[in-house]
Motif scaffolding. Sequence first.
Motif, PDB file in Angstrom:
ATOM      1  N   ALA A 231       1.151  -1.302   0.108  1.00 28.49           N
ATOM      2  CA  ALA A 231       0.423   0.278   0.383  1.00 28.49           C
ATOM      3  C   ALA A 231       0.907   1.450  -0.344  1.00 28.49           C
ATOM      4  CB  ALA A 231      -0.845  -0.064   1.206  1.00 28.49           C
ATOM      5  N   GLY A 232       2.094   1.179   0.136  1.00 28.20           N
ATOM      6  CA  GLY A 232       2.862   2.605   0.580  1.00 28.20           C
ATOM      7  C   GLY A 232       2.170   2.802   1.475  1.00 28.20           C
ATOM      8  N   ASP A 233       2.079   4.392   1.590  1.00 28.79           N
ATOM      9  CA  ASP A 233       2.054   5.503   2.764  1.00 28.79           C
ATOM     10  C   ASP A 233       0.473   6.047   1.928  1.00 28.79           C
ATOM     11  OD1 ASP A 233       3.156   5.771   4.908  1.00 28.79           O
ATOM     12  OD2 ASP A 233       4.361   7.696   4.496  1.00 28.79           O
ATOM     13  N   THR A 234      -0.305   5.651   2.887  1.00 27.93           N
ATOM     14  CA  THR A 234      -1.872   6.462   2.938  1.00 27.93           C
ATOM     15  C   THR A 234      -2.577   6.468   4.167  1.00 27.93           C
ATOM     16  OG1 THR A 234      -3.857   5.475   1.448  1.00 27.93           O
ATOM     17  CG2 THR A 234      -2.737   3.448   2.436  1.00 27.93           C
ATOM     18  N   ALA A 235      -3.633   7.323   3.654  1.00 21.14           N
ATOM     19  CA  ALA A 235      -5.068   7.042   4.552  1.00 21.14           C
ATOM     20  C   ALA A 235      -5.478   6.269   4.317  1.00 21.14           C
ATOM     21  CB  ALA A 235      -5.617   9.184   4.647  1.00 21.14           C
ATOM     22  N   TRP A 236      -6.674   5.662   5.087  1.00 25.08           N
ATOM     23  CA  TRP A 236      -8.153   5.077   5.061  1.00 25.08           C
ATOM     24  C   TRP A 236      -8.594   6.217   4.007  1.00 25.08           C
ATOM     25  CZ3 TRP A 236     -11.025   1.491   4.319  1.00 25.08           C
ATOM     26  CH2 TRP A 236     -12.410   1.506   3.927  1.00 25.08           C
ATOM     27  N   GLY A 237      -9.695   5.419   2.909  1.00 22.70           N
ATOM     28  CA  GLY A 237     -10.401   6.086   1.930  1.00 22.70           C
ATOM     29  C   GLY A 237     -11.331   5.068   0.933  1.00 22.70           C
ATOM     30  N   ARG A 238     -11.790   5.065   0.370  1.00 20.42           N
ATOM     31  CA  ARG A 238     -12.702   4.410  -1.376  1.00 20.42           C
ATOM     32  C   ARG A 238     -12.017   3.795  -2.185  1.00 20.42           C
ATOM     33  NH1 ARG A 238     -16.446   9.147   0.056  1.00 20.42           N
ATOM     34  NH2 ARG A 238     -17.897   8.840   1.562  1.00 20.42           N
ATOM     35  N   HIS A 239     -10.587   4.821  -2.312  1.00 26.32           N
ATOM     36  CA  HIS A 239      -9.416   3.887  -3.330  1.00 26.32           C
ATOM     37  C   HIS A 239      -9.558   2.438  -3.275  1.00 26.32           C
ATOM     38  CE1 HIS A 239      -6.722   4.797   0.458  1.00 26.32           C
ATOM     39  NE2 HIS A 239      -5.920   4.152  -0.660  1.00 26.32           N
ATOM     40  N   PHE A 240      -9.462   2.309  -1.672  1.00 26.45           N
ATOM     41  CA  PHE A 240      -9.298   0.571  -0.990  1.00 26.45           C
ATOM     42  C   PHE A 240     -10.626  -0.087  -2.482  1.00 26.45           C
ATOM     43  CE2 PHE A 240      -7.302   2.435   2.619  1.00 26.45           C
ATOM     44  CZ  PHE A 240      -6.162   1.656   1.807  1.00 26.45           C
ATOM     45  N   ASP A 241     -12.010   0.056  -1.860  1.00 26.35           N
ATOM     46  CA  ASP A 241     -12.727  -0.351  -3.309  1.00 26.35           C
ATOM     47  C   ASP A 241     -12.250  -0.925  -4.765  1.00 26.35           C
ATOM     48  OD1 ASP A 241     -14.666  -0.686  -1.089  1.00 26.35           O
ATOM     49  OD2 ASP A 241     -14.644   1.096  -0.629  1.00 26.35           O
ATOM     50  N   ALA A 242     -11.863   0.908  -4.792  1.00 29.72           N
ATOM     51  CA  ALA A 242     -11.161   0.642  -5.954  1.00 29.72           C
ATOM     52  C   ALA A 242      -9.913  -0.058  -6.602  1.00 29.72           C
ATOM     53  CB  ALA A 242     -11.111   1.890  -6.838  1.00 29.72           C
ATOM     54  N   ILE A 243      -9.428  -0.427  -5.757  1.00 31.90           N
ATOM     55  CA  ILE A 243      -8.364  -1.698  -6.109  1.00 31.90           C
ATOM     56  C   ILE A 243      -8.828  -2.660  -5.571  1.00 31.90           C
ATOM     57  CG2 ILE A 243      -6.314  -2.439  -4.538  1.00 31.90           C
ATOM     58  CD1 ILE A 243      -5.456   0.192  -3.809  1.00 31.90           C
ATOM     59  N   HIS A 244      -9.847  -3.519  -4.736  1.00 27.32           N
ATOM     60  CA  HIS A 244     -10.313  -4.176  -4.719  1.00 27.32           C
ATOM     61  C   HIS A 244     -11.284  -4.984  -5.914  1.00 27.32           C
ATOM     62  CE1 HIS A 244     -11.860  -7.604  -2.942  1.00 27.32           C
ATOM     63  NE2 HIS A 244     -13.589  -7.692  -3.313  1.00 27.32           N
ATOM     64  N   ASN A 245     -11.974  -4.024  -6.373  1.00 31.00           N
ATOM     65  CA  ASN A 245     -12.425  -4.881  -7.519  1.00 31.00           C
ATOM     66  C   ASN A 245     -11.840  -5.376  -8.704  1.00 31.00           C
ATOM     67  OD1 ASN A 245     -15.276  -3.235  -7.260  1.00 31.00           O
ATOM     68  ND2 ASN A 245     -15.237  -1.351  -7.151  1.00 31.00           N
ATOM     69  N   ARG A 246     -10.209  -4.666  -9.020  1.00 35.65           N
ATOM     70  CA  ARG A 246      -9.252  -4.336  -9.676  1.00 35.65           C
ATOM     71  C   ARG A 246      -8.735  -6.072  -9.152  1.00 35.65           C
ATOM     72  NH1 ARG A 246      -7.161  -0.180 -13.641  1.00 35.65           N
ATOM     73  NH2 ARG A 246      -9.346   1.228 -13.470  1.00 35.65           N
ATOM     74  N   TRP A 247      -8.628  -6.411  -8.168  1.00 39.16           N
ATOM     75  CA  TRP A 247      -7.678  -7.251  -7.559  1.00 39.16           C
ATOM     76  C   TRP A 247      -8.882  -8.418  -6.351  1.00 39.16           C
ATOM     77  CZ3 TRP A 247      -5.366  -3.265  -9.014  1.00 39.16           C
ATOM     78  CH2 TRP A 247      -4.177  -3.326 -10.150  1.00 39.16           C
ATOM     79  N   THR A 248      -9.886  -9.374  -7.341  1.00 36.97           N
ATOM     80  CA  THR A 248     -10.448  -9.590  -5.521  1.00 36.97           C
ATOM     81  C   THR A 248      -9.645 -11.311  -5.296  1.00 36.97           C
ATOM     82  OG1 THR A 248     -10.900 -11.326  -7.876  1.00 36.97           O
ATOM     83  CG2 THR A 248     -12.772  -9.487  -7.005  1.00 36.97           C
ATOM     84  N   THR A 249      -9.109 -11.436  -5.495  1.00 37.89           N
ATOM     85  CA  THR A 249      -7.919 -12.249  -5.326  1.00 37.89           C
ATOM     86  C   THR A 249      -6.682 -11.376  -4.884  1.00 37.89           C
ATOM     87  OG1 THR A 249      -8.994 -14.410  -5.698  1.00 37.89           O
ATOM     88  CG2 THR A 249      -7.105 -14.322  -4.368  1.00 37.89           C
ATOM     89  N   ILE A 250      -6.458 -11.320  -3.561  1.00 36.48           N
ATOM     90  CA  ILE A 250      -4.743 -10.505  -3.032  1.00 36.48           C
ATOM     91  C   ILE A 250      -4.446 -11.557  -1.686  1.00 36.48           C
ATOM     92  CG2 ILE A 250      -3.413  -9.135  -1.561  1.00 36.48           C
ATOM     93  CD1 ILE A 250      -6.014  -7.284  -3.081  1.00 36.48           C
ATOM     94  N   ASP A 251      -2.947 -12.591  -2.420  1.00 33.73           N
ATOM     95  CA  ASP A 251      -2.763 -13.255  -1.189  1.00 33.73           C
ATOM     96  C   ASP A 251      -2.212 -12.856   0.288  1.00 33.73           C
ATOM     97  OD1 ASP A 251      -3.057 -16.505  -2.199  1.00 33.73           O
ATOM     98  OD2 ASP A 251      -1.505 -15.191  -4.596  1.00 33.73           O
ATOM     99  N   LEU A 252      -1.145 -11.493   0.308  1.00 34.45           N
ATOM    100  CA  LEU A 252      -0.806 -10.834   1.351  1.00 34.45           C
ATOM    101  C   LEU A 252      -1.246  -9.160   0.962  1.00 34.45           C
ATOM    102  CD1 LEU A 252       0.746 -10.569   3.683  1.00 34.45           C
ATOM    103  CD2 LEU A 252       2.938 -10.757   2.167  1.00 34.45           C
ATOM    104  N   ALA A 253      -1.472  -8.366   1.888  1.00 34.69           N
ATOM    105  CA  ALA A 253      -1.786  -7.075   1.492  1.00 34.69           C
ATOM    106  C   ALA A 253      -0.745  -6.186   2.653  1.00 34.69           C
ATOM    107  CB  ALA A 253      -3.247  -7.050   1.805  1.00 34.69           C
TER     108      ALA A 253
END
Length: 339
Positions: A231-253
């Motif tokens: 994730a790098g450096d980030t605040a909480w926000g709706r961009h996490f929804d956009a990331i999940h929409n593109r990668w529904t399977t993530i082994d490690l966050a």
Amino acid sequence: MKHGLVLDDNPPHFDGTRYFNPPSWRPDNAVSGRTPAQRFRNILKWQLSLRPRWPDALPPQKPHTLTAPAPGECLATFIGHATVLLQFGRQGREPLRIITDPVFSERCSPFRSFGPRRVRPPGICFEDLPPIDLILVSHCHYDHMDLPTLRILARKGDPLCITLPGNRSHLEKAGLPRILELDWWDSTQAEGARISATPALHGSARTPFDQNKALWGGFVIETQDKTVFFAGDTAWGRHFDAIHNRWTTIDLAILPIGAYEPRNFMRRVHMNPEEAVMAFDTLKPTQAMAIHFGTFQLTDEAILEPAARLNLAFQDRARPFKALENGETLALSPPPASR
């Protein structure tokens, strides 16, 4: 794995001169009313005020050694702060080795004798690092882009450094042989892996005069066997929804949990542990590891607080989200067919 576009998953983030965080991704959908100069003065005033002080050093941790991954396995070693060594095992070949935001210097500062100093040494000595294939640099802040470390990595081999737009001018000073800039959602094939740049809610500057002239973000690494999100450096926000929409399977966050106090303005650039758990719940990875805590005092929370709050917020969960010791390794097993 899903890579389809969804509505408003790529709003504008550049005005022709400076980058900015899309307001629609903010939890409060708000734009700060302060000018860059006002924000800089507020931060300087806070930095010069009396703050809780971390210890100069912590007791030594047990030594850790690196091992090579089996084919199909991924080993993620937490070196410290946002520096993680990722080793992806490959059949009949050397492992693919990727390092994120490598910082081995004693201070994360433009000055050698002033600025945040390490209270924990790197979990792996620089001399013990294996050859690095790819370097991922999330943005240009001194605790993530450490030119002295990058200079040594450039002399040790021929790594490809992948970053976000606007950062090349900084990285060229380190003598890196190959630099590639990716805007949010752009991808490249490198060393048999697919690397994609992802959004973050943050900012950038290395001087008072270059604020937000370079972009910030994270990365998704896709190999034949594993998908890892840094994730790098980030605040909480709706961009996490956009990331999940593109990668529904993530082994490690790999998610930041520290540098969050005082909350009134750190909330716009950094997650606290509870928000990191919210990011985990949005991304739905198989497991997660914490970064951005316990190495450099950047903000006001106590040194042991982020990991303790993460453990409290994440208790009784089936999937792990761990705050590792410096040098500790998390292993992602090979898929059943690779055993």
